[in-house]
Design a protein around this motif. Structure first.
Motif, short mmCIF file in Angstrom:
data_model
loop_
_atom_site.label_atom_id
_atom_site.label_comp_id
_atom_site.label_asym_id
_atom_site.label_seq_id
_atom_site.Cartn_x
_atom_site.Cartn_y
_atom_site.Cartn_z
N HIS A 89 36.01 51.29 47.52
CA HIS A 89 36.51 52.46 46.83
C HIS A 89 36.88 52.16 45.38
O HIS A 89 36.34 52.75 44.45
N ARG A 90 37.82 51.29 45.19
CA ARG A 90 38.33 51.01 43.84
C ARG A 90 39.09 49.70 43.84
O ARG A 90 39.41 49.17 44.88
N VAL A 91 39.41 49.24 42.65
CA VAL A 91 40.33 48.12 42.48
C VAL A 91 41.53 48.70 41.73
O VAL A 91 41.36 49.53 40.83
N ALA A 92 42.74 48.33 42.15
CA ALA A 92 43.96 48.93 41.60
C ALA A 92 44.83 47.87 40.94
O ALA A 92 44.95 46.75 41.45
N PHE A 93 45.44 48.26 39.82
CA PHE A 93 46.33 47.37 39.10
C PHE A 93 47.63 48.09 38.75
O PHE A 93 47.60 49.25 38.34
N SER A 94 48.74 47.40 38.91
CA SER A 94 50.02 47.87 38.38
C SER A 94 50.09 47.46 36.92
O SER A 94 49.73 46.34 36.57
N VAL A 95 50.55 48.37 36.09
CA VAL A 95 50.71 48.08 34.66
C VAL A 95 52.12 48.50 34.25
O VAL A 95 52.72 49.36 34.88
N ASP A 96 52.65 47.87 33.20
CA ASP A 96 53.99 48.29 32.78
C ASP A 96 53.97 49.48 31.85
O ASP A 96 54.99 50.13 31.68
N ASP A 97 52.82 49.81 31.27
CA ASP A 97 52.72 50.98 30.40
C ASP A 97 51.33 51.58 30.55
O ASP A 97 50.35 51.04 30.01
N ILE A 98 51.24 52.67 31.25
CA ILE A 98 49.93 53.28 31.53
C ILE A 98 49.26 53.79 30.26
O ILE A 98 48.05 53.73 30.12
N ASP A 99 50.06 54.25 29.30
CA ASP A 99 49.47 54.73 28.04
C ASP A 99 48.79 53.58 27.28
O ASP A 99 47.69 53.75 26.76
N ASP A 100 49.44 52.41 27.26
CA ASP A 100 48.82 51.24 26.62
C ASP A 100 47.54 50.85 27.36
O ASP A 100 46.52 50.55 26.73
N ALA A 101 47.60 50.85 28.69
CA ALA A 101 46.43 50.49 29.48
C ALA A 101 45.28 51.46 29.22
O ALA A 101 44.12 51.04 29.12
N LEU A 102 45.59 52.74 29.08
CA LEU A 102 44.54 53.73 28.82
C LEU A 102 43.95 53.57 27.42
O LEU A 102 42.76 53.81 27.22
N GLN A 103 44.76 53.15 26.46
CA GLN A 103 44.22 52.88 25.12
C GLN A 103 43.25 51.70 25.17
O GLN A 103 42.20 51.72 24.53
N ILE A 104 43.60 50.67 25.94
CA ILE A 104 42.71 49.52 26.10
C ILE A 104 41.41 49.96 26.77
O ILE A 104 40.32 49.62 26.34
N ALA A 105 41.53 50.74 27.85
CA ALA A 105 40.34 51.23 28.56
C ALA A 105 39.45 52.05 27.62
O ALA A 105 38.22 51.92 27.64
N ALA A 106 40.07 52.89 26.80
CA ALA A 106 39.31 53.74 25.88
C ALA A 106 38.51 52.92 24.87
O ALA A 106 37.40 53.31 24.48
N LYS A 107 39.03 51.75 24.47
CA LYS A 107 38.28 50.87 23.57
C LYS A 107 36.96 50.44 24.19
O LYS A 107 36.03 50.07 23.49
N HIS A 108 36.89 50.48 25.52
CA HIS A 108 35.68 50.09 26.25
C HIS A 108 34.89 51.32 26.72
O HIS A 108 34.00 51.20 27.55
#
Length: 145
Positions: A89-108
């Motif tokens: 299905h998916r791989v899941a990660f806990s992050v301390d700041d979802i907004d930061d994680a989404l900015q990183i994802a958006a770079k890709h």
């Protein structure tokens, strides 16, 4: 019998692209290798198995992700999985700041499938479509214990 989780393995179309995505999210590369030979054919169940692999680890040391790019036989492109499909299905990660994680994802070039949801007062979470179509769940815990 004792059992522990070793890793989650994911075949990707571009190993370097996948490594860049996951290391930007905070995982570290433990090692890389190119595998082939009778042992690999037997273990994986593919004749002539030849792949480039990388083992990544989460910062806490508890989670590992093995990425592999098939050189032979060729990787088989399939339509990206949907969240309700049976199977991996998916791989899941806990992050301390979802907004930061989404900015990183958006770079890709990776964006949420729909948006960011709040599950009660427990998590903010979202699914993004990562490299090679991998569904990656990102979750930020709202309550700190």
């Amino acid at each position: 019998m004792t059992i522990t989780m070793e890793n989650v393995g994911i075949a990707v179309r571009d190993l370097e692209e996948a490594i860049a995505f996951f290391t930007d999210l905070g995982l570290t590369v433990l090692g890389r290798d190119t595998i082939s030979g009778d042992w690999a054919d037997t273990a994986v169940g593919l004749d002539g198995n030849h792949a480039r692999i990388a083992m990544l680890q989460t910062p806490d040391g508890n989670g590992r992700l093995e990425l592999f790019e098939y050189l032979h036989p060729d990787g088989i492109e399939t339509p990206p999985t949907q969240p309700n499909e049976i199977g991996m299905h998916r791989v899941a990660f806990s992050v301390d700041d979802i907004d930061d994680a989404l900015q990183i994802a958006a770079k890709h070039g990776c964006r949420p499938l729909r948006g960011v949801a709040t599950y009660g007062d427990v998590y903010k979470l979202t699914y993004v479509r990562g490299p090679s179509g991998i569904i990656v769940m990102l979750a930020e815990e709202l309550r700190q214990s």
